[in-house]
Scaffold this motif. Structure first.
Motif, PDB file in Angstrom:
ATOM      1  N   ALA A 110      -1.092 -10.684  -5.588  1.00  0.00           N
ATOM      2  CA  ALA A 110      -1.747  -9.288  -6.028  1.00  0.00           C
ATOM      3  C   ALA A 110      -1.915  -9.292  -7.598  1.00  0.00           C
ATOM      4  O   ALA A 110      -2.847  -8.983  -8.441  1.00  0.00           O
ATOM      5  CB  ALA A 110      -1.146  -8.206  -5.728  1.00  0.00           C
ATOM      6  N   VAL A 111      -0.764  -9.966  -8.530  1.00  0.00           N
ATOM      7  CA  VAL A 111      -0.869  -9.757  -9.740  1.00  0.00           C
ATOM      8  C   VAL A 111      -1.778 -11.182 -10.385  1.00  0.00           C
ATOM      9  O   VAL A 111      -2.635 -10.881 -11.095  1.00  0.00           O
ATOM     10  CB  VAL A 111       0.468  -9.942 -10.683  1.00  0.00           C
ATOM     11  CG1 VAL A 111       0.447 -10.359 -12.009  1.00  0.00           C
ATOM     12  CG2 VAL A 111       1.282  -8.763 -10.327  1.00  0.00           C
ATOM     13  N   ALA A 112      -1.373 -12.360  -9.982  1.00  0.00           N
ATOM     14  CA  ALA A 112      -1.786 -13.562 -10.472  1.00  0.00           C
ATOM     15  C   ALA A 112      -3.521 -13.732 -10.001  1.00  0.00           C
ATOM     16  O   ALA A 112      -4.073 -14.377 -10.967  1.00  0.00           O
ATOM     17  CB  ALA A 112      -1.142 -14.799 -10.106  1.00  0.00           C
ATOM     18  N   GLU A 113      -3.754 -13.574  -8.824  1.00  0.00           N
ATOM     19  CA  GLU A 113      -5.059 -14.040  -8.304  1.00  0.00           C
ATOM     20  C   GLU A 113      -5.987 -12.654  -8.382  1.00  0.00           C
ATOM     21  O   GLU A 113      -7.252 -12.785  -8.530  1.00  0.00           O
ATOM     22  CB  GLU A 113      -4.837 -14.584  -6.913  1.00  0.00           C
ATOM     23  CG  GLU A 113      -4.104 -15.656  -6.740  1.00  0.00           C
ATOM     24  CD  GLU A 113      -4.741 -16.971  -7.425  1.00  0.00           C
ATOM     25  OE1 GLU A 113      -6.108 -16.811  -7.402  1.00  0.00           O
ATOM     26  OE2 GLU A 113      -4.289 -17.686  -7.989  1.00  0.00           O
ATOM     27  N   TYR A 114      -5.580 -11.490  -8.267  1.00  0.00           N
ATOM     28  CA  TYR A 114      -6.386 -10.381  -7.851  1.00  0.00           C
ATOM     29  C   TYR A 114      -6.456  -9.129  -8.945  1.00  0.00           C
ATOM     30  O   TYR A 114      -6.918  -8.228  -8.955  1.00  0.00           O
ATOM     31  CB  TYR A 114      -6.029  -9.787  -6.487  1.00  0.00           C
ATOM     32  CG  TYR A 114      -5.768 -10.555  -5.418  1.00  0.00           C
ATOM     33  CD1 TYR A 114      -6.706 -11.629  -5.096  1.00  0.00           C
ATOM     34  CD2 TYR A 114      -4.780 -10.419  -4.468  1.00  0.00           C
ATOM     35  CE1 TYR A 114      -6.577 -12.492  -4.034  1.00  0.00           C
ATOM     36  CE2 TYR A 114      -4.564 -11.405  -3.442  1.00  0.00           C
ATOM     37  CZ  TYR A 114      -5.609 -12.418  -3.128  1.00  0.00           C
ATOM     38  OH  TYR A 114      -5.291 -13.271  -2.065  1.00  0.00           O
ATOM     39  N   GLY A 115      -5.421  -9.514  -9.942  1.00  0.00           N
ATOM     40  CA  GLY A 115      -5.547  -8.455 -11.016  1.00  0.00           C
ATOM     41  C   GLY A 115      -4.926  -7.153 -10.679  1.00  0.00           C
ATOM     42  O   GLY A 115      -5.233  -6.438 -11.423  1.00  0.00           O
ATOM     43  N   LEU A 116      -4.047  -7.148  -9.873  1.00  0.00           N
ATOM     44  CA  LEU A 116      -3.584  -5.503  -9.400  1.00  0.00           C
ATOM     45  C   LEU A 116      -2.508  -5.346 -10.370  1.00  0.00           C
ATOM     46  O   LEU A 116      -1.730  -6.271 -10.730  1.00  0.00           O
ATOM     47  CB  LEU A 116      -3.459  -5.627  -8.096  1.00  0.00           C
ATOM     48  CG  LEU A 116      -4.521  -5.933  -7.000  1.00  0.00           C
ATOM     49  CD1 LEU A 116      -4.287  -5.852  -5.439  1.00  0.00           C
ATOM     50  CD2 LEU A 116      -5.593  -4.946  -7.331  1.00  0.00           C
ATOM     51  N   SER A 117      -2.135  -4.003 -10.490  1.00  0.00           N
ATOM     52  CA  SER A 117      -0.825  -3.596 -11.222  1.00  0.00           C
ATOM     53  C   SER A 117      -0.152  -2.687 -10.396  1.00  0.00           C
ATOM     54  O   SER A 117       1.078  -2.587 -10.881  1.00  0.00           O
ATOM     55  CB  SER A 117      -1.186  -2.663 -12.528  1.00  0.00           C
ATOM     56  OG  SER A 117      -2.303  -1.528 -12.158  1.00  0.00           O
ATOM     57  N   SER A 118      -0.379  -2.282  -9.389  1.00  0.00           N
ATOM     58  CA  SER A 118       0.372  -1.444  -8.431  1.00  0.00           C
ATOM     59  C   SER A 118       0.207  -1.517  -6.976  1.00  0.00           C
ATOM     60  O   SER A 118      -1.172  -1.735  -6.628  1.00  0.00           O
ATOM     61  CB  SER A 118       0.456  -0.109  -8.738  1.00  0.00           C
ATOM     62  OG  SER A 118      -0.823   0.670  -8.578  1.00  0.00           O
ATOM     63  N   LEU A 119       0.894  -1.460  -6.125  1.00  0.00           N
ATOM     64  CA  LEU A 119       0.743  -1.447  -4.715  1.00  0.00           C
ATOM     65  C   LEU A 119       1.264  -0.338  -3.843  1.00  0.00           C
ATOM     66  O   LEU A 119       2.346   0.155  -4.461  1.00  0.00           O
ATOM     67  CB  LEU A 119       1.358  -2.793  -3.997  1.00  0.00           C
ATOM     68  CG  LEU A 119       0.649  -4.102  -4.539  1.00  0.00           C
ATOM     69  CD1 LEU A 119       1.408  -5.071  -3.741  1.00  0.00           C
ATOM     70  CD2 LEU A 119      -0.631  -4.259  -4.025  1.00  0.00           C
ATOM     71  N   ARG A 120       0.764   0.153  -2.977  1.00  0.00           N
ATOM     72  CA  ARG A 120       1.363   1.555  -2.187  1.00  0.00           C
ATOM     73  C   ARG A 120       1.364   0.908  -0.912  1.00  0.00           C
ATOM     74  O   ARG A 120       0.843   0.184  -0.456  1.00  0.00           O
ATOM     75  CB  ARG A 120       0.344   2.507  -2.024  1.00  0.00           C
ATOM     76  CG  ARG A 120      -0.457   3.190  -3.334  1.00  0.00           C
ATOM     77  CD  ARG A 120      -1.422   4.141  -3.247  1.00  0.00           C
ATOM     78  NE  ARG A 120      -2.568   3.556  -2.463  1.00  0.00           N
ATOM     79  CZ  ARG A 120      -3.645   3.112  -3.117  1.00  0.00           C
ATOM     80  NH1 ARG A 120      -3.487   2.468  -4.233  1.00  0.00           N
ATOM     81  NH2 ARG A 120      -4.697   2.466  -2.345  1.00  0.00           N
ATOM     82  N   ALA A 121       2.399   1.408  -0.183  1.00  0.00           N
ATOM     83  CA  ALA A 121       2.809   1.111   1.354  1.00  0.00           C
ATOM     84  C   ALA A 121       3.134   2.323   1.876  1.00  0.00           C
ATOM     85  O   ALA A 121       3.874   3.303   1.334  1.00  0.00           O
ATOM     86  CB  ALA A 121       3.644  -0.028   1.360  1.00  0.00           C
ATOM     87  N   SER A 122       3.024   2.262   3.381  1.00  0.00           N
ATOM     88  CA  SER A 122       3.697   3.609   4.011  1.00  0.00           C
ATOM     89  C   SER A 122       4.651   2.875   5.359  1.00  0.00           C
ATOM     90  O   SER A 122       4.062   1.721   5.911  1.00  0.00           O
ATOM     91  CB  SER A 122       2.700   4.472   4.695  1.00  0.00           C
ATOM     92  OG  SER A 122       2.262   5.245   3.472  1.00  0.00           O
ATOM     93  N   ALA A 123       5.494   3.575   6.040  1.00  0.00           N
ATOM     94  CA  ALA A 123       6.246   3.054   7.152  1.00  0.00           C
ATOM     95  C   ALA A 123       6.683   4.351   7.850  1.00  0.00           C
ATOM     96  O   ALA A 123       6.947   5.458   7.229  1.00  0.00           O
ATOM     97  CB  ALA A 123       7.427   2.241   6.898  1.00  0.00           C
ATOM     98  N   ALA A 124       6.637   4.253   9.163  1.00  0.00           N
ATOM     99  CA  ALA A 124       7.175   5.192   9.882  1.00  0.00           C
ATOM    100  C   ALA A 124       8.897   5.469   9.640  1.00  0.00           C
ATOM    101  O   ALA A 124       9.484   4.744   9.309  1.00  0.00           O
ATOM    102  CB  ALA A 124       6.817   5.112  11.314  1.00  0.00           C
ATOM    103  N   VAL A 125       8.991   6.916   9.657  1.00  0.00           N
ATOM    104  CA  VAL A 125      10.513   7.048   9.404  1.00  0.00           C
ATOM    105  C   VAL A 125      11.447   6.261  10.559  1.00  0.00           C
ATOM    106  O   VAL A 125      12.269   5.719   9.708  1.00  0.00           O
ATOM    107  CB  VAL A 125      10.864   8.568   9.583  1.00  0.00           C
ATOM    108  CG1 VAL A 125      12.239   8.912   9.639  1.00  0.00           C
ATOM    109  CG2 VAL A 125      10.108   9.395   8.668  1.00  0.00           C
ATOM    110  N   ASP A 126      10.904   6.122  11.673  1.00  0.00           N
ATOM    111  CA  ASP A 126      11.605   5.338  12.756  1.00  0.00           C
ATOM    112  C   ASP A 126      11.622   4.028  12.780  1.00  0.00           C
ATOM    113  O   ASP A 126      11.928   3.186  13.523  1.00  0.00           O
ATOM    114  CB  ASP A 126      11.365   5.882  13.975  1.00  0.00           C
ATOM    115  CG  ASP A 126       9.847   5.828  14.543  1.00  0.00           C
ATOM    116  OD1 ASP A 126       9.223   5.456  13.811  1.00  0.00           O
ATOM    117  OD2 ASP A 126       9.659   6.361  15.948  1.00  0.00           O
TER     118      ASP A 126
END
Length: 161
Positions: A110-126
């Protein structure tokens, strides 16, 4: 550990086999893709490749030496230096560090190839497994979210080059 590969047209058969073999396993913790996903898989695969070519998504597979897919780690909705991370691994390799290794590698890409500076993610509580992977790979819990009618948690990870 499997090799991480950027999604390509030649992955279609192995990816479909992975999704079919693990459908019930995935449906226990995330919403099922539905029958239409499998019936129109080739069309969907081509659409994903087009999105990737346009730069709005980056799809990755975790592939063993025989070409079998062990998992997926995707970056979607790429915009303004950020993206949404999603991942899934085959039931037969769950709990063996495959998801954590794949997420770590995609964070590097994400940093080296795509130039991104942040990622988001979600997960179910269970979904304790996904929450653990996110914690192990540097994501921080920042709030709550609803995931297809189920309570979920929201995570972020700031990336450094």
């Amino acid at each position: 550990m499997p090799e991480i590969q950027r999604l390509r047209a030649g992955h279609a058969a192995a990816l479909l086999a992975f999704e079919r073999e693990n459908r019930a396993y995935f449906a226990a913790s995330i919403p099922d893709r539905g029958d239409a996903y499998f019936a129109r898989f080739e069309e969907r695969h081509r659409a994903l490749l087009a999105e990737q070519e346009a730069g709005v998504c980056h799809f990755h597979l975790l592939v063993d030496g025989d070409g079998a897919v062990w998992g997926r780690v995707n970056l979607v909705d790429v915009a303004d230096g950020a993206a949404e991370l999603g991942f899934r691994v085959a039931e037969r390799v769950a709990g063996r560090g495959v998801a954590s290794a794949g997420v770590r590698r995609v964070c590097e890409l994400a940093v080296a190839e795509y130039g991104l500076s942040s990622l988001r993610a979600s997960a179910a509580v269970d979904n304790a497994g996904s929450r653990a992977v996110l914690a192990r790979t540097g994501f921080t819990h920042v709030g709550e979210v609803e995931l297809n009618g189920r309570p979920g948690l929201r995570f972020v990870r700031e990336l450094v080059g």
